[in-house]
Scaffold this active site. Structure first.
Site, PDB file in Angstrom:
ATOM      1  N   ASP A 258       3.604  12.698   1.513  1.00 27.41           N
ATOM      2  CA  ASP A 258       4.590  12.118   0.807  1.00 27.41           C
ATOM      3  C   ASP A 258       5.392  11.285   1.587  1.00 27.41           C
ATOM      4  OD1 ASP A 258       5.948  10.906  -1.407  1.00 27.41           O
ATOM      5  OD2 ASP A 258       6.039  12.621  -2.493  1.00 27.41           O
TER       6      ASP A 258
HETATM    7  C1  BGC Z   1       6.855   9.783  -4.295  1.00 29.95           C
HETATM    8  C2  BGC Z   1       5.445   9.804  -4.357  1.00 29.95           C
HETATM    9  C3  BGC Z   1       5.045   8.143  -4.088  1.00 29.95           C
HETATM   10  C4  BGC Z   1       5.555   7.815  -2.844  1.00 29.95           C
HETATM   11  C5  BGC Z   1       5.233   6.339  -2.451  1.00 29.95           C
HETATM   12  C6  BGC Z   1       7.503   9.281  -3.130  1.00 29.95           C
HETATM   13  O1  BGC Z   1       8.844   9.194  -3.329  1.00 29.95           O
HETATM   14  O2  BGC Z   1       7.040  11.353  -4.299  1.00 29.95           O
HETATM   15  O3  BGC Z   1       4.706  10.108  -5.758  1.00 29.95           O
HETATM   16  O4  BGC Z   1       3.728   7.968  -4.426  1.00 29.95           O
HETATM   17  O5  BGC Z   1       7.213   7.808  -2.868  1.00 29.95           O
HETATM   18  O6  BGC Z   1       5.948   5.486  -3.430  1.00 29.95           O
END
Ligand code: BGC
Length: 723
Positions: A258
């Protein structure tokens, strides 16, 4: 590298230098809307495997051109974006999509969104999120498909089919991502990013099944969760990323971190520095780093010094190249971007999803549908707000396409007079200056329609609330309007279940609309005026009070379950009553043990009767299938959809089981007076559980089954499974 890798991937791996390989492992943030020199030169030098958050098609084209024509091996980029519940046209938030109990419809929503994203060059979405949503305080409950693993599995699989289709290289298909692996939904206290402690047996029984299902559906990618799972953050958790995902389930796509979750291993306290974080996560099974650059900065040295094997590095790169190959990106002429699906078809799908997602929670005196109303008051800050109705994760949502409730009501009003009062600036406003006008407007009307709830920003990532009542002065507004005596129809738009206990007595009807998306207006107006009957069902339990959380239907029985007789109200307890005077069972003195609205619940303008529950056999041998049937009759006055739900209980098992679990559901349309036989099948594998040795087994014994319109359906039939 796996045995099945194509000659093309094997030959690329042979040609790539150490630095070229490490380049594939970085998913870099774009410069949103421009080709910056920073990004262009990184791509040119082969230091980038993918870019996220670029939706300008000309920028995407140029970045891909540089990758293809100027980078060392000409390998195109993964282009990632959070395409969560729409693109330009927004369908309801995922929690609303789950309230449709209609996976085929949700598959179409994903298809439309994927095609629209693919048309600007996106080839990878970070969806579906298949975390368990059992805590309404958690802002990300909005992004879940609710509390139940069976329901989540069905919707997660539908979204993967919608995004990916049968063949990722077909124009319009984009790679999906099962996230967040795993346990994120168990964040303590419903506070985002918080620690999760989930015993392995619960992890396997509740949190992992949706992920396993998506591997079977062929999901191309996984995302590791930010969170700490039992002391080892998921991003560096070899039990999850290697043992379960690769060895047990045989997943052969890529696993991305993530955002910054590699370097956050240090903040968690697992590693001393970014170098340690790169090593821990790469060794545990992570393939690609999102945003931060610990792999780029440290993996080459770690490999040269022998801390990380080249074989492991080749596996990581191979996993990424395999996804690129499946997308057709390694072909001599990679797929052209498709043209966007027509806005009309996206609007139509979003409308259907919004209609089916709206849940009627109360309808006293059949105040709904509105008929013969001469004067309607429309009150509240969400009645005419094209932006807020889109909900969280809508940065590609186009508010100029939004059709608001007020607009649609005016469109259908005919002779009816509509008077409007915003009453509160926002859902959070505490000032009561607008109340006098609201009271006056309501006083002149025959029905007051209040459109309240939460603005989009009050749910979603990092937007958690400890108090889950209607924010600001909205409860007070309802009371003020109720004092006029005009019947109130409350429409709630929100990203989570709200505790509506205080407002329930003041309103005649409640339509729970979640954040319904672009087509909120037509969907709500059609339901309000009776063009469509409400048919959504709750994908999550509604608590009376946040102090009851966690509260979900598939709970264990405990050794001391409450019974209606043992639950008392606090006022009834005599002063200095004996310690045991009200018994010793599991409930709260102030709010009891029951939710405000149970899982699976939702009313209709019609009414349904379930009769003659029957099973095809009283005994089953292992491997056999049982048929469970019921006669469902529409005993009300209009055509409507009902969602029939099959629940199962294993009352005696070597590991205690929930009091019931959903094992099937069907959305059925019935004309007034019509009866249909509803048939479910249950294989003995559908009765399996995780035993003390962490194996999925069906234990012989008696199983109770029942079919009904919500999670209170009586489990009135049984079958004996023989060894
Ligand atoms: C979130 C993810 C997301 C990623 C990219 C993160 O802060 O937890 O779910 O896909 O950002 O935007």
């Amino acid at each position: 590298m796996t045995q099945t890798d194509s000659e093309r991937i094997l030959s690329l791996l042979r040609q790539m230098s150490l630095d070229d390989k490490i380049g594939q492992l970085w998913l870099v943030q774009s410069d949103e809307g421009r080709v910056s020199e920073r990004l262009a030169s990184s791509i040119r030098e082969g230091r980038v495997g993918g870019v996220l958050n670029e939706v300008d098609p000309s920028v995407v084209d140029e970045l891909q051109r540089i990758a293809r024509e100027e980078s060392p091996h000409g390998i195109p980029l993964l282009m990632g974006r959070d395409v969560i519940h729409g693109f330009r046209v927004m369908a309801p938030i995922p929690l609303g999509l789950a309230a449709t109990w209609n996976p085929q419809l949700v598959e179409r929503c994903a298809r439309r969104a994927g095609e629209a994203a693919a048309a600007v060059g996106i080839n990878w979405t970070f969806a579906p999120m298949i975390d368990i949503g059992r805590d309404p305080r958690w802002g990300r409950i909005a992004e879940t498909f609710g509390e139940d693993p069976f329901l989540i599995r069905a919707f997660g699989a539908a979204m993967v089919r919608g995004f990916q289709g049968g063949d990722l290289s077909v124009p319009g298909a984009i790679a999906a991502c099962a996230k967040h692996f795993a346990g994120y939904g168990a964040s303590e206290g419903g506070r985002d990013y918080n620690t999760t402690s989930v015993p392995e047996i619960e992890l396997r029984n509740v949190h992992l099944p949706p992920f396993r299902q998506l591997v079977q559906e062929g999901v191309a990618t996984f995302m590791a969760s930010f969170s700490d799972l039992n002391g080892v953050p998921a991003t560096a958790n070899a039990f999850l990323l290697d043992q379960v995902l690769r060895q047990e389930w045989g997943f052969d796509g890529l696993v991305v971190s993530d955002w910054n979750s590699v370097i956050e291993l240090r903040t968690h306290g697992l590693t001393a520095d970014d170098r340690g974080s790169a090593l821990e996560s790469a060794a545990a099974g992570l393939d690609m780093e999102m945003a931060s650059d610990a792999f780029a900065a440290h993996l080459a040295d770690l490999v040269r010094e022998g801390h990380l094997s080249e074989e492991r590095l080749d596996v990581m790169v191979g996993n990424i190249l395999r996804v690129k190959e499946r997308l057709g990106l390694l072909d001599a002429s990679p797929p052209a971007s498709p043209s966007a699906s027509s806005i009309e078809s996206s609007l139509h799908t979003a409308y259907e999803a919004a209609v089916e997602s709206i849940v009627l929670l109360k309808n006293e005196g059949d105040v709904l549908p509105l008929s013969g109303v001469g004067k309607l008051a429309v009150i509240g800050p969400l009645a005419d707000d094209p932006y807020e109705q889109l909900g969280t994760w809508a940065f590609d949502g186009d508010p100029s396409l939004s059709q608001t409730p007020l607009g649609a009501i005016r469109g259908q009003a005919g002779e009816m007079q509509v008077e409007v009062c915003r009453a509160l600036d926002t859902t959070r406003s505490t000032g009561t200056n607008g109340f006098a006008e609201a009271v006056a407007v309501a006083g002149r009307a025959e029905v007051a329609l209040l459109v309240l709830g939460e603005e989009a920003i009050l749910s979603g990532e990092a937007h958690c609330r400890a108090d889950i009542t209607l924010p600001g002065a909205q409860e007070a507004l309802i009371e003020a309007v109720a004092s006029t005596g005009t019947p109130i129809v409350l429409v709630v738009m929100a990203g989570r279940p709200l505790a509506l206990t205080n407002v329930l007595p003041h309103v005649e009807a409640i339509l729970y609309a979640w954040h319904p998306g672009t087509m909120a207006g037509p969907a709500l107006a059609d339901i309000l005026f009776g063009g469509r009957s409400p048919s959504g069902k709750l994908p999550v339990t509604f608590p009376k009070h946040s102090g009851q959380i966690p509260i979900y239907y598939a709970h264990k029985n405990t050794g001391r379950p409450p019974t209606p007789n043992t639950v008392v109200s606090m006022e009834d307890i005599p002063v200095r009553a004996a310690q045991t005077s009200i018994g010793n069972t599991s409930f709260y003195l102030d709010v009891g043990d029951q939710p405000l609205f149970p899982f699976g619940f939702g009313l209709s303008y019609s009414a349904f009767e379930y009769a003659n529950l029957r099973v095809s056999a009283s005994e089953l041998a292992m491997g056999e299938t049982l048929t469970v049937e019921v006669d469902l009759t529409n005993v009300g006055g209009c055509e409507a959809d009902e969602v029939a739900q099959l629940y199962v209980r294993d009352p005696v098992a070597s590991v205690t089981q929930p009091v019931r679990q959903l094992r099937g559901f069907q959305r059925i349309r019935l004309a007034s007076g019509e009866t249909k036989e509803v048939v479910f099948t249950l294989h003995t594998d559908d009765l399996a559980m995780v035993n003390r040795s962490m194996e999925w087994v069906t234990e012989p014994g008696r199983f109770e089954v029942g079919i009904g319109g919500d999670s209170r359906a009586p489990l009135a039939a049984a079958v004996e499974v023989r060894a």
